[in-house]
Design a protein around this motif. Structure first.
Motif, PDB file in Angstrom:
ATOM      1  N   ASP A 195      34.223  25.934  37.643  1.00 44.54           N
ATOM      2  CA  ASP A 195      34.123  26.963  38.682  1.00 44.54           C
ATOM      3  C   ASP A 195      35.485  27.424  39.175  1.00 44.54           C
ATOM      4  OD1 ASP A 195      31.140  26.945  39.107  1.00 44.54           O
ATOM      5  OD2 ASP A 195      31.579  24.855  39.574  1.00 44.54           O
ATOM      6  N   GLU A 196      36.487  26.530  39.119  1.00 47.10           N
ATOM      7  CA  GLU A 196      37.785  26.868  39.711  1.00 47.10           C
ATOM      8  C   GLU A 196      38.901  26.109  39.010  1.00 47.10           C
ATOM      9  OE1 GLU A 196      37.932  26.841  44.022  1.00 47.10           O
ATOM     10  OE2 GLU A 196      39.881  25.870  43.987  1.00 47.10           O
ATOM     11  N   GLU A 224      39.864  34.836  38.386  1.00 46.73           N
ATOM     12  CA  GLU A 224      40.113  35.761  39.496  1.00 46.73           C
ATOM     13  C   GLU A 224      40.988  35.045  40.515  1.00 46.73           C
ATOM     14  OE1 GLU A 224      37.739  37.948  43.176  1.00 46.73           O
ATOM     15  OE2 GLU A 224      36.616  37.271  41.415  1.00 46.73           O
ATOM     16  N   ALA A 240      39.219  31.492  40.601  1.00 49.03           N
ATOM     17  CA  ALA A 240      37.788  31.341  40.337  1.00 49.03           C
ATOM     18  C   ALA A 240      37.561  31.731  38.874  1.00 49.03           C
ATOM     19  CB  ALA A 240      36.967  32.228  41.263  1.00 49.03           C
ATOM     20  N   ASP A 242      34.880  32.504  35.573  1.00 46.80           N
ATOM     21  CA  ASP A 242      33.496  32.855  35.220  1.00 46.80           C
ATOM     22  C   ASP A 242      33.272  32.625  33.736  1.00 46.80           C
ATOM     23  OD1 ASP A 242      34.728  34.964  33.893  1.00 46.80           O
ATOM     24  OD2 ASP A 242      34.248  36.441  35.442  1.00 46.80           O
TER      25      ASP A 242
END
Length: 242
Positions: A195-196, A224, A240, A242
């Motif tokens: 996720d991060e 991001e 972040a 994806d």
């Protein structure tokens, strides 16, 4: 330490740094790495040569915010991993933030490569978790269980990370911090479970060493930019994925 993006300004203390890195409640896998300007992640085989005082504070805060620390067996051995204890720097920050003082270390190893007499086993307060697969030697798994390790079998011939993380969440370990190494990071990216990425960028050129990813992903993972902090020329970024 100061925040450059968003909302520039100083971060005066540990509580402010924790707020800068706090995540929403629920399941989450965040990965923390430090890298040089040229992408190297070690100096002389260890990540400590890239670290700074600020990087160590971020490292401790991320551990303090996590329900569990996830690490590959090779990295745990190379970096001399120890359990998180109540009287450690991380344990004291956890208590300061109102969290349980201890948290488990979760070791990922397809071959169950963790010795029953390892300090992660013998010195653990919160039992160490081993994530492995069915192909791992049953005797080794049984010996680790007998030594107090929580053995999670996920997958047949290799570790299936999505299922493993689901099992950890069922045990109340929802917010997981992954500290590598590169093989585990790549596997997590390929499985789509990251996720991060929290990447500290040290103002050094090292050369010759391994980078974050040793081989290409099935498809690029787009990040991001969510945050940039700075101290002594080191950048602390949050992406972040994806």
């Amino acid at each position: 330490m100061r925040r450059l993006h968003p909302d520039p300004g100083p971060l005066a203390d540990t509580a402010a740094l924790a707020d800068a890195y706090r995540s929403p409640a629920g399941r989450r896998l965040r990965v923390n790495f430090v890298a040089a300007l040229d992408g190297a992640i070690t100096v002389g085989g260890r990540s400590g040569g890239l670290g700074s005082d600020g990087d160590r504070r971020v490292f401790r805060v991320l551990r303090a915010l996590a329900d569990a620390v996830l690490v590959g067996a090779g990295t745990a051995a190379a970096e001399g991993y120890r359990p998180i204890t109540a009287d450690s720097a991380v344990g004291l920050i956890r208590a300061e933030l109102g969290r349980p003082a201890v948290a488990p270390v979760v070791v990922v190893s397809r071959r169950a490569s963790l010795a029953p007499d390892d300090q992660l086993v013998t010195d653990a307060v919160a039992p160490t978790v081993l994530v492995t697969c069915a192909a791992a030697d049953p005797g080794r798994r049984a010996a680790l269980s007998a030594a107090g390790v929580v053995v999670v079998v996920s997958g047949e011939d290799d570790v299936e990370l999505p299922a493993a993380l689901a099992t950890l969440a069922e045990r109340g370990l929802e917010q997981v911090l992954c500290e590598g190494g590169p093989a585990l990071f790549r596997a997590a990216l390929a499985a789509g479970v990251v996720d991060e990425l929290d990447l500290s960028i040290a103002p050094l050129l090292v050369g010759g060493g391994p980078g974050l990813l040793a081989s290409a992903l099935p498809r690029p993972a787009r990040g991001e930019l969510r945050q940039v902090l700075e101290e002594d020329g080191v950048l602390f970024t949050r992406y972040a994925l994806d």
